[in-house]
Every structure is written in C-alpha cells, then in structure tokens.
Design an enzyme around this catalytic site. Structure first.
Site, PDB file in Angstrom:
ATOM      1  CG  LEU A  76      -1.951  -1.060   1.360  1.00 59.33           C
ATOM      2  CD1 LEU A  76      -2.606  -1.031   2.729  1.00 59.33           C
ATOM      3  CD2 LEU A  76      -2.999  -0.900   0.269  1.00 59.33           C
ATOM      4  N   GLY A 104       5.076   2.984   1.278  1.00 64.01           N
ATOM      5  CA  GLY A 104       6.366   2.750   1.915  1.00 64.01           C
ATOM      6  C   GLY A 104       6.877   4.046   2.481  1.00 64.01           C
ATOM      7  N   GLY A 105       7.976   3.969   3.193  1.00 66.93           N
ATOM      8  CA  GLY A 105       8.538   5.189   3.765  1.00 66.93           C
ATOM      9  C   GLY A 105       9.807   4.830   4.471  1.00 66.93           C
ATOM     10  N   GLY A 106      10.322   5.767   5.210  1.00 69.77           N
ATOM     11  CA  GLY A 106      11.591   5.546   5.882  1.00 69.77           C
ATOM     12  C   GLY A 106      11.523   4.478   6.945  1.00 69.77           C
ATOM     13  N   GLY A 154       9.418   1.781   7.042  1.00 67.48           N
ATOM     14  CA  GLY A 154       8.985   0.458   6.670  1.00 67.48           C
ATOM     15  C   GLY A 154       7.856   0.537   5.665  1.00 67.48           C
ATOM     16  CG  ASP A 182       7.127  11.574   9.439  1.00 65.25           C
ATOM     17  OD1 ASP A 182       7.330  12.552   8.685  1.00 65.25           O
ATOM     18  OD2 ASP A 182       7.269  10.395   9.077  1.00 65.25           O
TER      19      ASP A 182
END
Ligand SMILES: *[C@@H]1O[C@H](CO)[C@@H](O)[C@H](O)[C@H]1NC(C)=O
Ligand SMILES: *[C@@H]1O[C@H](CO)[C@@H](O)[C@H](O)[C@H]1NC(C)=O
Ligand SMILES: *[C@@H]1O[C@H](CO)[C@@H](O)[C@H](O)[C@H]1NC(C)=O
Ligand SMILES: *[C@@H]1O[C@H](CO)[C@@H](O)[C@H](O)[C@H]1NC(C)=O
Ligand SMILES: *[C@@H]1O[C@H](CO)[C@@H](O)[C@H](O)[C@H]1NC(C)=O
Ligand SMILES: *[C@@H]1O[C@H](CO)[C@@H](O)[C@H](O)[C@H]1NC(C)=O
Ligand SMILES: *[C@@H]1O[C@H](CO)[C@@H](O)[C@H](O)[C@H]1NC(C)=O
Ligand SMILES: *[C@@H]1O[C@H](CO)[C@@H](O)[C@H](O)[C@H]1NC(C)=O
Ligand SMILES: *[C@@H]1O[C@H](CO)[C@@H](O)[C@H](O)[C@H]1NC(C)=O
Ligand SMILES: *[C@@H]1O[C@H](CO)[C@@H](O)[C@H](O)[C@H]1NC(C)=O
Ligand SMILES: *[C@@H]1O[C@H](CO)[C@@H](O)[C@H](O)[C@H]1NC(C)=O
Length: 821
Positions: A505, A507-509, A511, A624
């Site tokens: 679905l 992603g990011g820093g 996980g 964030d």
C-alpha cells in the site's frame, strides 16, 4: 480615550483648566505630579517618551471614573493599571489626584480621600509622582535615601507589565497577586488571580483566593516545569528576587519595540498579548489554561461549560442565570438558579411552590465531566442510588457506574459538557422539580426509544460475542492472542493474512505497508513492517501497548502487533481511501478533493493531533506530520497514522526522518538547531501541510516547476498585504471555496510556521480557530522565508551530514513530553 465622544466640551474644559492653573498646575503632557500640582477632569500625565498616559477614565459603558493608566498610542481600551479599583468616583471634575502629606492621594467629589499610596507621612514638598516609560508610576522623595517611596510595579492591578512584580511578603505571609476585573466594565477585584508560589518559584492561577486550578510548575532556571513553552527565549527573560522578608517574580522583554504584557483576564485565563499596530490590534499569543472550560467554576453553580459552543456557559435545563446582567457582562460566576422549587424540603401547602406536590425527578445528562466533591453512597444498583439521593433533600445529583454510587450535596460546580466521542464523559442525573420534566406521554416515547436502543445494544453485543468466539478459536491455534487492548499476532499468521506481503500500500523511511485480510472475521487490515527497530522485545511491547491505548476518531487505530525475533510489525485498520497525499496531489484532474472536504480533513487532523499533544495520558509528539501520514476512511474522515513511532525507533528516528526525501520540507527549524523538540514542531509541520491543502501541490514542487517564490512565502505575503486569497487556491477547484475558511486556513498556516516556536499557536488553539470559535489575527511574515528569499536553494535548510551530526550529538529523538532537560 473617550475624548472622541464629547470633544468640544472636554477641549473647552481642558483649555480652561490649563489657563486657570497655568502657573501652578500641570497641563496635559507632563509626566510628573509635584507637591503643588494636581490632576483632575480630563487632565492626564504622559510618560517622557509618550508611551503611557494616566488620568481619569471610565471603562466601557460604566458610569464610574477611575484613575487609570493606558498605552497612549493605542486607540482601544487598553488599561494596564488602576488605582482606585474598588472606589470609583462619578464626577471627575470635582475629584482630584494630588500629593498630600507625602502620599499620592485621590480625593472624591466631597474631598474625602478614597485612595492613597499610604506609605509616608511628611509635609516635605520634595515628594512627587512620576509616570515612567515602562508603565511604572513611582512616588519619589529625592531628599530621602532610598528615594523610592512607592511604585505601581509593586502594586499591580489586573495586568502584569514587563518589570512589574508578583510579590510575596514573608513577614505577613501574604501574596501581592494580579487580580482579574469583576466583569468587562467593573474593575473591582474579581474571582481570578495570579500569584507567586515562592516555595518553588512557580506561579499559579487561583479562584476566589483559595482554589488553585493551574500552575506553571517549578522554575528550573530555564523553563517552568509544566509549561515548557514558557522559557527564556529571544523575547522574554524572567527574574526571581529573594530578599530577607520578601520574594518577587518579574519578567522582561528583550525587544521592547512592540508592546507586550500579560493579564489576568475575566475569562479566568492568563493571557499574553502583543500589539501589532492599529490595522491588526492586540494579538493573543499565549493563554493558560488553554481551554476556557478548564477554568475552575467558570460557569458558576448549575452552569455547564461547553468548550465547543458560544457562549461557553449555559444553565442546565430547569435553571436560569441568577443575574442575567452579570452574564451579559461576561461574568458567569454567579451561576444559575432553579426555575421551579423542589418538592423536597418545601411544605406541600406553601403557596407559590410550583411542584404540585409531585416528587422530584432526575434529569439525565450524558457525556458530562462529573462535578467536584462527590460523596460516595452505598447502593447495590442504580435504583438504590437514585432513591438515596431522592430521600436526602440536600442531594442535588447522583451518578452510578458499575461499582459506585456518587451523590452531590448542594451546588454543582465545574460541570462540563463533553463531546460524544470523549470517552471520559459520564452520565449525571440532576434533581429537578417534577414539573420541569416531560409529561407521561413523552415518557412513553422515551421508553420506546430506550427499548429500541437496548434491543440494538443486545444485538451488537451478540455480534461482538460471536466475533470474540471466532477469535478465540484462533487463539486456540496460537496465532493471535489478545493482550490488553491489542492482539499479538504471530508472524506466519500475518504472512498468510497479507498473502506473503504481496499487496503493498505504501512505503517510507520506517517500513512498508501491506494490505491484509484477517481470516478470523475477514476484516481488512494494513500491516506495517518496521525496518531497523533496534529495541528489545520487552521494551517494544511496552511502547506498543502504550500506543494501543491511544484512541480517537481522528487517529489510526492500532489493532495489534507482531514481535518475533528481529521482526516487528504493526497492524492497523485498513483505510479504503488511502492517504491524503494520494488524493491531494493527484496528477490527473478527476476526483479532485473539494474545498469542504479539505477543510474537514484539516480540522479532523488538528483534532487528532490536539488529542495526541494534550489529551492522552502519555502525551506524544508525532514528529512526522505530512499528507502521506493522513489516512482517509470510506467517508473521507482523516485518521492520523504513525504516531508513537519516534519512541519505537529511538535515536534512529531522527536520522531516518531527516534523510527521507519528501519529509524535510515539513520539518521545523529547531530540528536543525539541535534544540529540544516540543509539540510546536508538529504545529510547524501542520502549517506547512495546510499550505498544501490550499494549493493542492507539494510546497517543494513549486520550485521544481520553475516558480521563483516559495508558495508559503507567496501566500503569506498575499494574506498580510490583504491581496486576493482566491488566487492562491488550487486552480482545479476553479475558485469554489469559502473565502472566510480560506483566509482562516492561510492565516493559521502562516502562524504555524513562525520561526520562533513560542509564536506558533497550540493545536488546541488551531482547533478552535478552524471551528470558528475564536478568530485569528493577521500573522507577521514568517522570518524563515526572508532567508529563503535570499537563497532559494536553501529550501532544504541543512545538509544531510550536518543534520545527522547535530541530531546525534544532542540525542534528541523527538522525545515524549514532558521534555527531558
Ligand atoms: C512647585 O513646586 C516645585 C518644587 O517644589 C517648585 O520648583 C515650583 O516653583 C513650584 N511652583 C509653584 C508655582 O509654586
Ligand atoms: C455600550 O452600550 C451600547 C448601547 O447600549 C452597546 O451597543 C454597546 O455594546 C455597549 N458597549 C459595551 C462595551 O458594553
Ligand atoms: C466620598 O467618599 C466618602 C467616603 O467613602 C463617602 O462617604 C462620600 O459619599 C463620597 N462622596 C461622594 C460625593 O460620593
Ligand atoms: C492607609 O493605611 C491605613 C493602615 O494601614 C488604613 O487604615 C487606611 O484606611 C489607609 N488609607 C487609605 C486612604 O487607603
Ligand atoms: C469566595 O470565598 C469567600 C470566603 O473566603 C466566600 O464568602 C464567597 O462566597 C466565595 N465566593 C464564591 C463566588 O463562592
Ligand atoms: C520566610 O520566613 C520563614 C520563616 O519565618 C523563613 O524560614 C524563610 O527563610 C523566609 N524566606 C525568605 C525568603 O525570607
Ligand atoms: C524581617 O522580618 C523580621 C521579623 O519581622 C525583622 O526582625 C527583620 O528586621 C526583617 N528584615 C528585613 C531585612 O527587613
Ligand atoms: C510586609 O508587610 C508588612 C505589613 O503590611 C509591612 O510592614 C512590611 O514592610 C512588608 N515587608 C516587605 C519586605 O515589603
Ligand atoms: C526600550 O528600552 C530602551 C532601553 O532600555 C529604552 O530606552 C526605551 O525607552 C524603551 N522603549 C520602550 C518603548 O519602552
Ligand atoms: C413547614 O411548615 C411548618 C408548619 O407550618 C413550619 O414550621 C416549617 O418551618 C415549614 N418548613 C419549611 C421548610 O418551610
Ligand atoms: C466508578 O466510579 C468511581 C468513583 O468515581 C471510580 O473510582 C471507579 O473507578 C469507577 N468504576 C468504573 C468501573 O468506572
């Protein structure tokens, strides 16, 4: 001030007085009252630099005159000091302020002294009073040492000017507090005061000189413990003075080019205001307690405070304000009285009692925060609890939960109406005369409704039971175990649920996120596979269970987790509409988010963040905030995701955060400077994001598309210069937006991204502004943009190496509140 009203008469009077007294009286303009001079009528004295003015004045529509001090250059009501608060005069022309026996004394119309500095007794003609540019009125005798006999800074009224003192006399053990007005027209000391607690160098707000309802917490030399935003910064510094028999606290403003002061407001809140010029007016930049309803007994007896409505105070059903005129002047403290007498305690035969001999009844109120000073009574069930209260004529209310019967005797104070989704809300039953409650017919209707509700509840209960039984089966297989409010999944279970992590679905820093279906009940979930969590299992479980207890309609709900070996996964509810970023920054022009939806998402996000910052037990800084972390449910209600991760990742969090592309544009400047991060860092990110709600594009994108000006900067300038805000709007909306809302959003955004975090509003304020409960002033141009303008390449305001070095050296990985010092 009120010179504008009857100008000719006043001018004439002033002129006459000046002519008449020209040889031995002052005229307007001098800053001194000497032994052979006096002040009367429209005469005033003005400090040498023209900052403050002192003379007779009547506040608002009051018919009384007081000796007041105000900012000379400011046209609105801005009284900062009053001499004779409790003893007004009605004719200022026959009243006089002059030096008498070495004191400054106010004589009323009958030449009786009604106010005096009351310090010396001398016939010396060298005693005189001077109004200084800092707002201090001093009484001086130059022939004496020390020459200072008395000063208004030691005797403040409702305003705490920079330099004036909150004092404590250690001999008499008495405070010299700052006390609110009684109401908006009457400066008589009211119920709310601010005073020094010399034992730990804190200050606090007190109701009726006795009940403390807010405190700063101890001063540790840099900040006040409980209000980290009150610290020494580039605006303020504080000064504690401890003498043999006296302590005092004052503060100073480093840059005195704008007028700033603190006041004890009639709202029961301490407010800091600054003057932003005649076009903008006074701007509130800090207030405590933050919420009006947190002020002790603000609505008085039987008044109920509702943070989400205006006016904040309302009487309970069956009650009316004791004094409507006080309520009209914003003094709610008198509370409410019954419309109809109770039956209990009144003779049946008494004429005029409206109870018709029927026994009193109870009005149920839901989602209330229960009033103070409950007494507990023994009762086996709710009926017994009710009859205990009914049989005691002094009992005014009861509440019953599964284990305890609470009753209240006498006045109910501190009643608060909470919103339906606030889980701390309780039901309270308030005693009323029977005639106040609905007739029998309506009772039947209520009965039917209640019956239906009960039936529905049973049904839901059954469904839940079935689900639980289903789940328990799986528990039996050892794949998902309920731990507190969370489910502990095993890895293989989630692997199956996500079809081996096949449907990504996002992603990011921290996980990637995968879609999954729980076999037990076919619920859709989003599974986040965390990368590089270095925490041990025990600590991880602790943190996760903390996150699990944080629940709010605008926060993504954590259902469970997995912690196996080095694998760490989090399981959330699946949100069918994905992230806000995917809708807001959509490339094609179909299904553009309309303005109403954007506004509702902004408001919902603010509410979620407010909850995180101030409402949950262990408050959390998100760190964030960006459109990618705002998820949308089927109805486009926002749910903030990824909160609490800062704690899970520890030190690595800052490193990841500051290096992930697409995150840096939202980071507050204090991330670079290595200062401790507070909730105001989230406010900054939120503000950056608001600009994107307006433009429909990422702030950083505008540059890439060759525009010269940074969008938030351009928007700030349009807003401040009163330009066409609609021109800022996402062109895809074709101008379809509520202009008021648009202005509100732009102003809030601009306040949020102020360089100095103390200038940024709290999330609580933002929620109130977006709800339209409070207004927002014009913001100043954020400083940071002035830097950007000089060097547009500086948009990413630090290089990777320097940022990570700094963050590591200080080790501030976006801590939980309260801040570690
Ligand atoms: C008023 O008093 C001041 C100081 O005592 C003195 O210098 C001045 O001459 C007096 N003025 C008159 C008119 O008496
Ligand atoms: C003063 O009275 C006028 C007329 O009665 C009213 O319109 C106004 O709001 C009042 N002002 C204040 C400050 O109460
Ligand atoms: C002046 O003050 C005295 C004492 O407070 C009071 O008795 C008197 O009535 C006042 N005079 C006027 C005209 O109000
Ligand atoms: C001055 O102080 C004395 C004693 O402290 C008090 O009795 C008197 O009322 C005061 N006078 C005025 C005018 O405040
Ligand atoms: C404040 O306290 C005083 C006693 O100290 C009491 O007489 C008064 O009724 C209190 N005021 C209110 C509004 O409760
Ligand atoms: C205040 O008085 C108490 C007892 O009289 C004494 O212990 C304390 O040191 C005093 N504090 C100051 C600041 O003078
Ligand atoms: C402090 O108070 C005590 C007792 O009232 C007194 O003896 C002493 O002189 C005072 N000290 C100062 C510096 O005023
Ligand atoms: C404390 O209060 C008493 C009585 O009002 C006064 O005499 C004394 O000067 C005060 N002490 C200080 C240090 O202000
Ligand atoms: C600001 O401070 C300076 C230096 O202390 C002083 O000279 C000046 O009068 C002050 N200005 C105002 C507006 O208070
Ligand atoms: C009720 O009536 C009796 C007799 O008329 C009287 O003594 C008593 O004070 C009354 N009680 C109340 C609460 O009015
Ligand atoms: C019931 O109320 C009492 C007193 O307010 C409280 O201590 C207790 O925790 C409550 N119990 C439940 C189950 O909410």
């Amino acid at each position: 001030m009120d010179l504008n009203n009857n100008v000719p008469r006043y001018m004439l009077a002033a002129l006459l007085l000046c002519l008449f007294h020209i040889t031995h009286m002052i005229c307007l303009g001098a800053d001194t009252i000497s032994a052979n001079q006096s002040l009367s009528g429209v005469q005033t004295i003005v400090s040498a630099g023209g900052i403050f003015e002192l003379g007779f004045h009547k506040p608002g529509n009051s018919s009384n005159y007081y000796i007041c001090m105000w900012y000379k250059q400011i046209p609105f009501d801005n009284i900062v000091w009053i001499a004779n608060r409790e003893k007004p005069v009605s004719d200022r022309f026959s009243s006089v302020l002059r030096i008498s026996n070495g004191n400054l004394v106010l004589f009323n119309e009958s030449q009786i002294p009604i106010w005096s500095t009351n310090v010396s007794s001398t016939t010396s003609t060298s005693v005189h009073a001077v109004l200084q540019d800092d707002g201090n009125l001093v009484l001086i005798d130059e022939l004496k040492s020390p020459s200072l006999l008395w000063q208004s800074f030691d005797n403040p009224a409702h305003a705490w000017l920079p330099g004036s003192k909150l004092g404590y006399n250690n001999t008499t053990r008495r405070n010299q507090p700052i006390i609110s007005w009684k109401n908006s027209e009457d400066p008589t000391p009211g119920l709310f005061s601010v005073e020094l607690d010399q034992s730990d160098n804190s200050f606090r707000i007190v109701w009726n000189r006795s009940k403390i309802y807010w405190t700063t917490g101890a001063w540790n030399g840099k900040v006040f413990e409980k209000v980290p935003e009150m610290k020494e910064n580039n605006i303020f510094y504080y000064s504690f003075i401890t003498e043999a028999n006296k302590s005092s606290l004052t503060y100073f403003v480093k840059d005195n080019s704008t007028f700033r002061y603190t006041l004890m407001d009639i709202s029961g809140q301490v407010k800091q205001v600054n003057w932003l010029g005649t076009n903008i007016g006074w701007s509130l930049f800090w207030a405590q307690p933050r919420q009006q309803c947190e002020v002790y007994a603000f609505c008085g007896a039987f008044g109920s405070c509702n943070q989400k409505s205006l006016p904040f105070c309302n009487c309970l059903k069956g009650f009316v304000p004791k004094s409507q005129s006080d309520w009209n002047l914003e003094d709610y403290s008198g509370g409410c009285k019954r419309k109809n007498k109770l039956q209990c305690g009144n003779n049946m035969s008494t004429n005029g009692a409206n109870h018709n001999g029927e026994r009193d009844k109870f009005l149920p109120l839901s989602s209330m925060s229960l009033p103070e000073s409950a007494q507990s009574a023994t009762a086996a069930d709710v009926e017994e609890c009710e009859s205990t209260c009914l049989n005691d004529c002094s009992c005014t209310a009861y509440a019953y939960n599964s284990s305890t019967c609470s009753i209240w005797i006498g006045d109910l104070i501190n009643l608060k109406q909470l919103s339906v989704d606030d889980r701390t809300g309780k039901s309270l039953y308030v005693r009323l005369a029977a005639s106040e409650l609905q007739s029998k017919k309506n009772n039947i209707v209520i009965g039917i409704v209640l019956g239906a509700v009960a039936g529905f509840t049973v049904l839901v209960g059954l469904i839940v039971l079935v689900i639980l039984i289903q789940r328990n089966k799986i528990v039996g297989l050892g794949k998902a175990v309920v731990e507190g409010s969370l489910v502990a999944f095993d890895y293989r279970y989630l692997q199956n649920a996500t079809k081996n992590f096949s449907e990504k679905l996002g992603g990011g820093g921290f996980g990637s996120v995968f879609k999954g279906t729980l076999p037990a009940d076919s619920t859709l979930v989003a599974v986040k596979r965390l990368e590089s969590v270095s925490q041990g299992e025990k600590q991880f479980r602790t943190e996760v269970s903390t996150i699990g207890t944080i629940q709010h309609v605008n926060l993504a709900m954590l259902r469970g987790f997995c912690c196996e070996g080095t694998k760490r996964l989090l399981v959330y509810d699946y949100m069918p509409n994905g992230s806000l970023a995917s809708h807001l920054f959509r490339i094609n022009n179909s299904n553009v988010l309309d303005w109403k939806t954007r506004y509702q998402i902004a408001l919902g996000t603010a509410r979620g963040l407010f909850y995180l910052h101030e409402k949950c037990r262990d408050c959390i800084i998100h760190c964030d905030i960006k459109p990618d972390n705002i998820l949308l449910d089927a109805e486009f209600h926002p749910k903030l995701a990824d909160f609490g991760l800062a704690k899970l990742f520890g030190r690595d969090f800052s490193r990841v955060l500051t290096t992930v592309r697409g995150t840096r544009g939202y980071l507050a400047p204090e991330w670079i400077s290595g200062e401790a991060i507070t909730t105001k860092a989230d406010v900054y990110s939120y503000g950056m994001m608001l600009f994107e709600f307006v433009s429909g594009r990422r702030n950083s994108e505008h540059f890439e598309e060759g525009e010269v000006d940074f969008f938030p900067n351009m928007a700030a300038k349009v807003i401040i210069e009163g330009g066409d805000v609609v021109s800022l709007l996402d062109p895809r909306l074709e101008g379809n937006a509520d202009e008021d809302e648009l202005i509100r959003v732009c102003r809030v955004a601009c306040w949020c991204i102020q360089d100095d975090e103390t200038h940024r509003p709290s999330m609580g304020h933002i929620v109130q502004i977006l709800e339209g409960i409070i207004n927002v002033n014009l913001p100043p141009l954020p400083k940071i943009f002035q830097v950007f303008m000089d060097n547009p390449d500086d948009i990413i305001f630090f290089t990777e190496s320097s940022s990570s070095q700094k963050v590591h050296r200080h080790g501030t990985a976006c801590p939980l509140l309260p801040l570690e010092s």
